[in-house]
Design a protein around this motif. Structure first.
Motif, PDB file in Angstrom:
ATOM      1  N   LEU B  81      37.290 -35.135  19.446  1.00 16.49           N
ATOM      2  CA  LEU B  81      38.687 -34.930  19.045  1.00 16.49           C
ATOM      3  C   LEU B  81      38.995 -33.473  18.730  1.00 16.49           C
ATOM      4  CD1 LEU B  81      39.233 -38.113  16.868  1.00 16.49           C
ATOM      5  CD2 LEU B  81      39.700 -37.771  19.286  1.00 16.49           C
ATOM      6  N   TRP B  85      44.167 -35.501  24.120  1.00 15.25           N
ATOM      7  CA  TRP B  85      43.904 -36.408  25.231  1.00 15.25           C
ATOM      8  C   TRP B  85      45.219 -37.008  25.718  1.00 15.25           C
ATOM      9  CZ3 TRP B  85      38.859 -37.564  27.003  1.00 15.25           C
ATOM     10  CH2 TRP B  85      37.813 -37.073  26.213  1.00 15.25           C
ATOM     11  N   VAL B  87      47.142 -40.033  27.462  1.00 16.93           N
ATOM     12  CA  VAL B  87      46.905 -41.481  27.520  1.00 16.93           C
ATOM     13  C   VAL B  87      48.036 -42.183  28.252  1.00 16.93           C
ATOM     14  CG1 VAL B  87      46.480 -43.553  26.119  1.00 16.93           C
ATOM     15  CG2 VAL B  87      45.784 -41.296  25.244  1.00 16.93           C
ATOM     16  N   ALA B  98      55.156 -51.441  21.199  1.00 24.84           N
ATOM     17  CA  ALA B  98      54.668 -51.142  19.845  1.00 24.84           C
ATOM     18  C   ALA B  98      53.656 -50.002  19.890  1.00 24.84           C
ATOM     19  CB  ALA B  98      54.043 -52.385  19.218  1.00 24.84           C
ATOM     20  N   LEU B  99      52.759 -50.031  20.875  1.00 25.58           N
ATOM     21  CA  LEU B  99      51.739 -48.980  20.983  1.00 25.58           C
ATOM     22  C   LEU B  99      52.369 -47.634  21.342  1.00 25.58           C
ATOM     23  CD1 LEU B  99      49.012 -51.075  22.835  1.00 25.58           C
ATOM     24  CD2 LEU B  99      48.898 -50.264  20.471  1.00 25.58           C
ATOM     25  N   LEU B 101      55.180 -46.611  20.455  1.00 21.84           N
ATOM     26  CA  LEU B 101      55.918 -46.102  19.290  1.00 21.84           C
ATOM     27  C   LEU B 101      54.998 -45.816  18.102  1.00 21.84           C
ATOM     28  CD1 LEU B 101      58.876 -48.661  19.488  1.00 21.84           C
ATOM     29  CD2 LEU B 101      59.017 -46.225  20.035  1.00 21.84           C
ATOM     30  N   TYR B 102      53.712 -46.176  18.227  1.00 25.30           N
ATOM     31  CA  TYR B 102      52.763 -46.080  17.110  1.00 25.30           C
ATOM     32  C   TYR B 102      52.559 -44.617  16.702  1.00 25.30           C
ATOM     33  CZ  TYR B 102      48.369 -46.895  14.542  1.00 25.30           C
ATOM     34  OH  TYR B 102      47.381 -46.949  13.594  1.00 25.30           O
ATOM     35  N   GLY B 104      50.386 -43.313  14.693  1.00 27.22           N
ATOM     36  CA  GLY B 104      49.029 -42.885  14.380  1.00 27.22           C
ATOM     37  C   GLY B 104      48.273 -42.213  15.523  1.00 27.22           C
ATOM     38  N   PHE B 105      48.770 -42.315  16.755  1.00 24.43           N
ATOM     39  CA  PHE B 105      48.028 -41.741  17.886  1.00 24.43           C
ATOM     40  C   PHE B 105      48.123 -40.217  17.925  1.00 24.43           C
ATOM     41  CE2 PHE B 105      48.696 -45.970  20.279  1.00 24.43           C
ATOM     42  CZ  PHE B 105      47.441 -46.425  19.914  1.00 24.43           C
ATOM     43  N   ARG B 108      46.023 -37.926  15.741  1.00 20.51           N
ATOM     44  CA  ARG B 108      44.584 -37.832  16.029  1.00 20.51           C
ATOM     45  C   ARG B 108      44.340 -37.168  17.386  1.00 20.51           C
ATOM     46  NH1 ARG B 108      41.042 -38.328  11.900  1.00 20.51           N
ATOM     47  NH2 ARG B 108      39.466 -39.395  13.134  1.00 20.51           N
ATOM     48  N   PHE B 110      46.033 -37.946  20.386  1.00 25.65           N
ATOM     49  CA  PHE B 110      46.308 -38.781  21.564  1.00 25.65           C
ATOM     50  C   PHE B 110      47.789 -38.732  21.911  1.00 25.65           C
ATOM     51  CE2 PHE B 110      42.623 -40.801  19.440  1.00 25.65           C
ATOM     52  CZ  PHE B 110      41.678 -40.564  20.429  1.00 25.65           C
ATOM     53  N   LEU B 149      42.639 -41.398  29.585  1.00 30.02           N
ATOM     54  CA  LEU B 149      42.477 -42.661  28.866  1.00 30.02           C
ATOM     55  C   LEU B 149      43.621 -43.612  29.195  1.00 30.02           C
ATOM     56  CD1 LEU B 149      41.645 -41.218  25.310  1.00 30.02           C
ATOM     57  CD2 LEU B 149      40.018 -41.855  27.111  1.00 30.02           C
ATOM     58  N   ILE B 151      45.462 -47.607  28.290  1.00 27.74           N
ATOM     59  CA  ILE B 151      45.562 -48.778  27.409  1.00 27.74           C
ATOM     60  C   ILE B 151      46.165 -49.918  28.210  1.00 27.74           C
ATOM     61  CG2 ILE B 151      46.682 -49.737  25.362  1.00 27.74           C
ATOM     62  CD1 ILE B 151      46.651 -46.947  24.117  1.00 27.74           C
TER      63      ILE B 151
END
Lengths: 210, 210
Positions: B81, B85, B87, B98-99, B101-102, B104-105, B108, B110, B149, B151
């Motif tokens: 990290l 990255w 994604v 939902a992902l 709009l998340y 937390g990515f 970190r 992403f 990456l 998802i």
């Protein structure tokens, strides 16, 4: 009896994988599986399978293997899945909706029985056949539906308040999808699902090959 | 150098927790933290902290502790990290949305750079500022946005096909949220996120107190 020892968290996750494979094997009419077969199907080593199972006692016959149905039933009992569980979701946004519609819960014994949200525009809407209810109704509905587990799918800023309401209503196990740590009393089990950390397993392993 | 050894998966997860605590400590101006403090903040034992860090070499000063910023930077490097990255998400349903709009990515490292779906009704819609694109465009967009990456947020029946398309486009690390196992070539890292298994950690622990 098997719960006297402290079991590594990773073992619990692997038991889940083993049980899925064992169920499939049993459904196919297989009567014996080896630790090699369990290992291959779940991506671990045979030694790891034997070590994980050894926490819980003696299984199988040396040189013969395990009976899939028996081992499946035993693992499900270890995991507390020899019964059904009533689950409440708080948060009827995209994540809460996705979780309400997720097919994988019911087949493992988890019934989503109620959904709550604080937003008046969401209250009254139907998701997966369930009416979204206000947080004021949570305590009453938890009793009505014997809810023991809760899923938090709200923004970080609301998570602690929602968890406090869940705990106050008697919920004993909580999954928190909000990207924040929340605190609970000692007798409540909480688990934070950190979606970014899932990606970090990938970057760690990709780093190995750089 | 530190990647020669096989590190337990649970260690990787804990490194993530340690790094979050260390970052907070550093931001507060703290210059030394002990393994006890790291342990308390992340819910493990001090011995576990020391063991996890020992996989990667010598850290800190005996009897003094660790410098939070140095240890944070080192852990971030271990986790891959120390860079950003790109994604891609496939599936623009509730979970994919939902992902996307998340929050937390991004913090970190992403960056969700593209979203794809097979459904003509979803293609062209905007989610989190990104236009939903058809799967036919995936290969080209993966090159354009240097996506490494992916998802998978599609139904179980579509997961293997989507993963094949991702792999064909050169994606090297995949998170699969579909409730099904999919296969990938040896040089691709895949991780299945089993949402039901998160609940199984709770029922296992609640079972302990029954």
């Amino acid at each position: 009896m098997f719960k006297r020892f402290k079991i590594p968290e990773a073992t619990i996750g692997r038991l889940t994988s083993y049980s899925r494979f064992l169920k499939e094997a049993d459904e196919k009419g297989v009567t014996t599986v080896s630790s090699q077969q369990i290992a291959r199907a779940t991506g671990v080593t045979p030694a790891q399978v034997r070590k994980d199972l050894a926490y819980f006692g003696e299984f199988g016959t040396r040189g013969v293997g395990y009976n899939p149905r028996e081992l499946y039933n035993y693992i499900m009992k270890i995991l507390g899945l020899d019964r059904r569980w009533s689950v409440a979701i708080v948060g009827a946004g995209h994540l809460g909706t996705a979780l309400s519609l997720y097919k994988g819960f019911a087949e493992r014994g988890f019934d989503i029985t109620c959904i709550f949200d604080a937003d008046p525009e969401k209250i009254g809407k139907k998701i997966a056949g369930l009416e979204v209810r206000s947080l004021e109704e949570l305590s009453q509905k938890v009793k009505e539906y014997n809810v023991e587990l809760g899923i938090v799918a709200v923004p970080a800023a609301a998570a602690q308040e929602v968890v406090d309401i869940m705990v106050g209503a008697g919920i004993k196990g909580i999954i928190n999808f909000a990207p924040v740590n929340v605190s609970v009393p000692e007798d409540v089990v909480i688990r934070r699902v950190d979606l970014a950390s899932q990606l970090e397993y990938l970057t760690y392993h990709l780093g190995e090959t750089r």
